[in-house]
Motif scaffolding. Structure first.
Motif, PDB file in Angstrom:
ATOM      1  N   LYS A 223       1.030  -1.227   0.169  1.00  0.00           N
ATOM      2  CA  LYS A 223      -0.043   0.143   0.176  1.00  0.00           C
ATOM      3  C   LYS A 223       0.871   1.620   0.086  1.00  0.00           C
ATOM      4  N   GLU A 224       2.194   1.803   0.955  1.00  0.00           N
ATOM      5  CA  GLU A 224       3.576   2.456   0.905  1.00  0.00           C
ATOM      6  C   GLU A 224       3.558   2.591  -0.760  1.00  0.00           C
ATOM      7  N   TYR A 225       3.517   1.625  -1.776  1.00  0.00           N
ATOM      8  CA  TYR A 225       4.620   1.911  -2.183  1.00  0.00           C
ATOM      9  C   TYR A 225       3.422   2.277  -3.288  1.00  0.00           C
ATOM     10  N   GLU A 226       1.868   1.545  -3.416  1.00  0.00           N
ATOM     11  CA  GLU A 226       0.966   2.624  -4.320  1.00  0.00           C
ATOM     12  C   GLU A 226       0.508   3.684  -4.187  1.00  0.00           C
ATOM     13  N   ARG A 227       0.992   3.871  -2.865  1.00  0.00           N
ATOM     14  CA  ARG A 227       0.288   5.585  -2.692  1.00  0.00           C
ATOM     15  C   ARG A 227       1.940   6.158  -2.903  1.00  0.00           C
ATOM     16  N   GLN A 228       3.173   5.631  -3.260  1.00  0.00           N
ATOM     17  CA  GLN A 228       3.910   6.659  -3.853  1.00  0.00           C
ATOM     18  C   GLN A 228       4.506   6.894  -5.151  1.00  0.00           C
ATOM     19  N   SER A 229       4.052   5.651  -6.232  1.00  0.00           N
ATOM     20  CA  SER A 229       4.714   4.963  -7.441  1.00  0.00           C
ATOM     21  C   SER A 229       2.932   4.804  -8.172  1.00  0.00           C
ATOM     22  N   LYS A 230       3.308   5.173  -9.233  1.00  0.00           N
ATOM     23  CA  LYS A 230       2.101   4.599 -10.206  1.00  0.00           C
ATOM     24  C   LYS A 230       3.077   3.900 -11.636  1.00  0.00           C
ATOM     25  N   VAL A 231       3.817   4.055 -11.109  1.00  0.00           N
ATOM     26  CA  VAL A 231       5.050   3.201 -12.062  1.00  0.00           C
ATOM     27  C   VAL A 231       4.083   1.162 -11.532  1.00  0.00           C
ATOM     28  N   LYS A 232       4.193   0.734 -12.173  1.00  0.00           N
ATOM     29  CA  LYS A 232       4.126  -0.696 -11.179  1.00  0.00           C
ATOM     30  C   LYS A 232       5.479  -1.621 -11.592  1.00  0.00           C
ATOM     31  N   LYS A 233       6.082  -1.664 -10.565  1.00  0.00           N
ATOM     32  CA  LYS A 233       7.387  -1.505 -10.369  1.00  0.00           C
ATOM     33  C   LYS A 233       6.998  -2.349  -8.562  1.00  0.00           C
ATOM     34  N   PHE A 234       6.102  -2.765  -7.740  1.00  0.00           N
ATOM     35  CA  PHE A 234       5.808  -3.528  -6.590  1.00  0.00           C
ATOM     36  C   PHE A 234       7.133  -4.331  -6.702  1.00  0.00           C
ATOM     37  N   PHE A 235       7.803  -5.109  -5.345  1.00  0.00           N
ATOM     38  CA  PHE A 235       8.495  -5.750  -5.347  1.00  0.00           C
ATOM     39  C   PHE A 235       8.222  -6.769  -3.891  1.00  0.00           C
ATOM     40  N   LYS A 236       8.217  -7.886  -3.693  1.00  0.00           N
ATOM     41  CA  LYS A 236       7.540  -8.493  -2.681  1.00  0.00           C
ATOM     42  C   LYS A 236       8.348  -8.548  -1.028  1.00  0.00           C
ATOM     43  N   TYR A 237       9.528  -7.820  -1.545  1.00  0.00           N
ATOM     44  CA  TYR A 237      10.549  -8.496  -0.456  1.00  0.00           C
ATOM     45  C   TYR A 237      11.828  -7.082  -0.968  1.00  0.00           C
ATOM     46  N   PRO A 238      10.851  -5.453  -0.103  1.00  0.00           N
ATOM     47  CA  PRO A 238      11.431  -4.208  -0.538  1.00  0.00           C
ATOM     48  C   PRO A 238      12.928  -3.780  -0.099  1.00  0.00           C
ATOM     49  N   PHE A 239      13.150  -5.096   0.495  1.00  0.00           N
ATOM     50  CA  PHE A 239      14.514  -4.401   1.004  1.00  0.00           C
ATOM     51  C   PHE A 239      15.215  -5.052   0.719  1.00  0.00           C
ATOM     52  N   ILE A 240      15.179  -6.240  -0.720  1.00  0.00           N
ATOM     53  CA  ILE A 240      16.376  -6.398  -1.572  1.00  0.00           C
ATOM     54  C   ILE A 240      15.949  -5.437  -2.329  1.00  0.00           C
ATOM     55  N   ILE A 241      15.478  -4.936  -3.067  1.00  0.00           N
ATOM     56  CA  ILE A 241      15.944  -3.852  -4.226  1.00  0.00           C
ATOM     57  C   ILE A 241      16.120  -2.923  -3.930  1.00  0.00           C
ATOM     58  N   LEU A 242      16.261  -2.564  -2.796  1.00  0.00           N
ATOM     59  CA  LEU A 242      17.092  -1.268  -1.578  1.00  0.00           C
ATOM     60  C   LEU A 242      18.592  -1.239  -1.148  1.00  0.00           C
ATOM     61  N   LEU A 243      18.581  -2.738  -1.169  1.00  0.00           N
ATOM     62  CA  LEU A 243      19.776  -2.997  -0.958  1.00  0.00           C
ATOM     63  C   LEU A 243      20.528  -3.069  -2.197  1.00  0.00           C
ATOM     64  N   TYR A 244      20.041  -3.569  -3.070  1.00  0.00           N
ATOM     65  CA  TYR A 244      20.476  -3.973  -4.850  1.00  0.00           C
ATOM     66  C   TYR A 244      20.794  -2.132  -5.012  1.00  0.00           C
ATOM     67  N   ASN A 245      19.583  -1.569  -4.696  1.00  0.00           N
ATOM     68  CA  ASN A 245      20.357  -0.074  -5.556  1.00  0.00           C
ATOM     69  C   ASN A 245      20.861   0.004  -4.719  1.00  0.00           C
ATOM     70  N   GLN A 246      20.823   0.373  -3.401  1.00  0.00           N
ATOM     71  CA  GLN A 246      22.399   1.151  -2.610  1.00  0.00           C
ATOM     72  C   GLN A 246      23.565   0.288  -2.996  1.00  0.00           C
ATOM     73  N   VAL A 247      23.807  -0.425  -3.511  1.00  0.00           N
ATOM     74  CA  VAL A 247      25.280  -1.142  -4.000  1.00  0.00           C
ATOM     75  C   VAL A 247      25.310  -0.622  -5.347  1.00  0.00           C
ATOM     76  N   LEU A 248      24.306  -0.484  -6.063  1.00  0.00           N
ATOM     77  CA  LEU A 248      24.400  -0.430  -7.127  1.00  0.00           C
ATOM     78  C   LEU A 248      24.685   0.884  -7.113  1.00  0.00           C
ATOM     79  N   SER A 249      24.405   2.446  -6.647  1.00  0.00           N
ATOM     80  CA  SER A 249      24.381   3.426  -6.899  1.00  0.00           C
ATOM     81  C   SER A 249      26.357   3.796  -6.193  1.00  0.00           C
ATOM     82  N   ILE A 250      26.842   3.017  -5.455  1.00  0.00           N
ATOM     83  CA  ILE A 250      27.976   2.845  -4.807  1.00  0.00           C
ATOM     84  C   ILE A 250      29.011   3.109  -5.938  1.00  0.00           C
ATOM     85  N   VAL A 251      28.487   1.392  -6.615  1.00  0.00           N
ATOM     86  CA  VAL A 251      29.162   0.998  -7.312  1.00  0.00           C
ATOM     87  C   VAL A 251      30.274   2.284  -8.570  1.00  0.00           C
TER      88      VAL A 251
END
Length: 300
Positions: A223-251
């Motif tokens: 629900k938090e994702y649907e409130r903030q974004s209309k792009v259909k990209k919700f992932f079941k385990y949000p922390f994994i996607i966040l972790l991935y993007n943080q690592v990618l931005s560092i690289v």
């Protein structure tokens, strides 16, 4: 005189905020700092917010009022606000927050004195519904003027709070980020990008008032994702996607290999601790009211 001062852009994302928006906008209009560009971007509100804003502020030359032709969500709306801004400095002001009249003036002064800073904020008073119902005051004490990138990244991870996403930012740094991404934890990701680009500094005064929420009011991740974004990209385990993007931005950042390695280690350790803490809290919350959970667990 204001023409000699750096331009500050303020982006105000609005969605169905008719009962709150006046307090927010007035606190920006009444700032002692004069060289301002105020952009109000209404995300296709259905409660009369846009019409109210037009009626109240359309004659103010400092204010640019725009309305999206459809609802695009908070993350996309916030990113768009920055992209159309022109200031040397920029900050987002949520429709339910407000600032004291010298907030911008003091932030500009401190940022001009600290050229290596990417973000500045004052002590932040977090209130619940009514500004008189103060929950706590947030600060950047542990991070303030920390020059070592690994240390400040670690300190931010251990003292993280979303309120700083509405802090005062250097636009040249913000341009080198992914802005608000269509993921859960977008504010988290953006702040960690910003702290790799410069120091975080603070004004030790209560100048920013942030509207907080009870833990019991927080929606599910979906629900938090649907409130903030209309792009259909919700992932079941949000922390994994966040972790991935943080690592990618560092690289992708232009820093040494050794620093990248240390920052990635910090991200992995922090992710483990955060999720362990959430797991313990949720288990205890089944049997105990939030107010009865031991303070050591809350702090952890």
């Amino acid at each position: 005189m204001s023409k000699n001062l750096p331009l500050v852009s303020v982006g105000i994302p609005v969605f169905n905020g008719i009962n709150l928006i006046k307090r927010c906008v007035d606190s920006i209009i009444n700032q002692t700092y004069l060289n301002l560009e105020i952009i109000i971007l209404d995300d296709f509100s259905q409660d009369g917010s846009y019409e109210f804003i037009i009626k109240q502020y359309s004659e103010n030359k400092k204010i640019k009022i725009i309305r999206n032709s459809r609802n695009i969500g908070l993350t996309e709306n916030s990113s768009r606000l920055f992209r159309i801004s022109k200031g040397k400095y920029f900050f987002w002001s949520a429709q339910d927050d407000y600032r004291k009249k010298n907030y911008i003036e003091e932030c500009v002064k401190l940022m001009e004195e600290n050229k290596n800073a990417s973000l500045c904020n004052s002590h932040t008073v977090v209130f619940y519904k009514d500004p008189k119902q103060i929950m706590h005051v947030n600060n950047l004490n542990s991070i303030n003027k920390e020059k070592n990138i690994v240390k400040r990244y670690w300190k931010l991870s251990r003292n993280y709070n979303d309120v700083n996403i509405y802090g005062f930012m250097r636009s040249s740094c913000l341009q080198n980020t992914n802005l608000w991404m269509p993921i859960n934890g977008s504010a988290n990701n953006l702040l960690f990008e910003m702290i790799t680009l410069g120091e975080f500094i603070q004004i030790p005064k209560n100048l920013f008032y942030y509207s907080g929420k009870s833990m019991y009011e927080r929606p599910s991740p979906k629900k938090e994702y649907e409130r903030q974004s209309k792009v259909k990209k919700f992932f079941k385990y949000p922390f994994i996607i966040l972790l991935y993007n943080q690592v990618l931005s560092i690289v992708k950042k232009k820093i040494s290999f050794q620093t990248k390695f240390l920052l990635i280690a910090v991200v992995l350790i922090d992710s483990f601790l955060v999720n362990l803490g959430k797991f313990i809290f949720r288990i205890l919350n089944i049997f105990l009211n939030e107010n009865k959970i031991p303070k050591i667990i809350i702090n952890f």
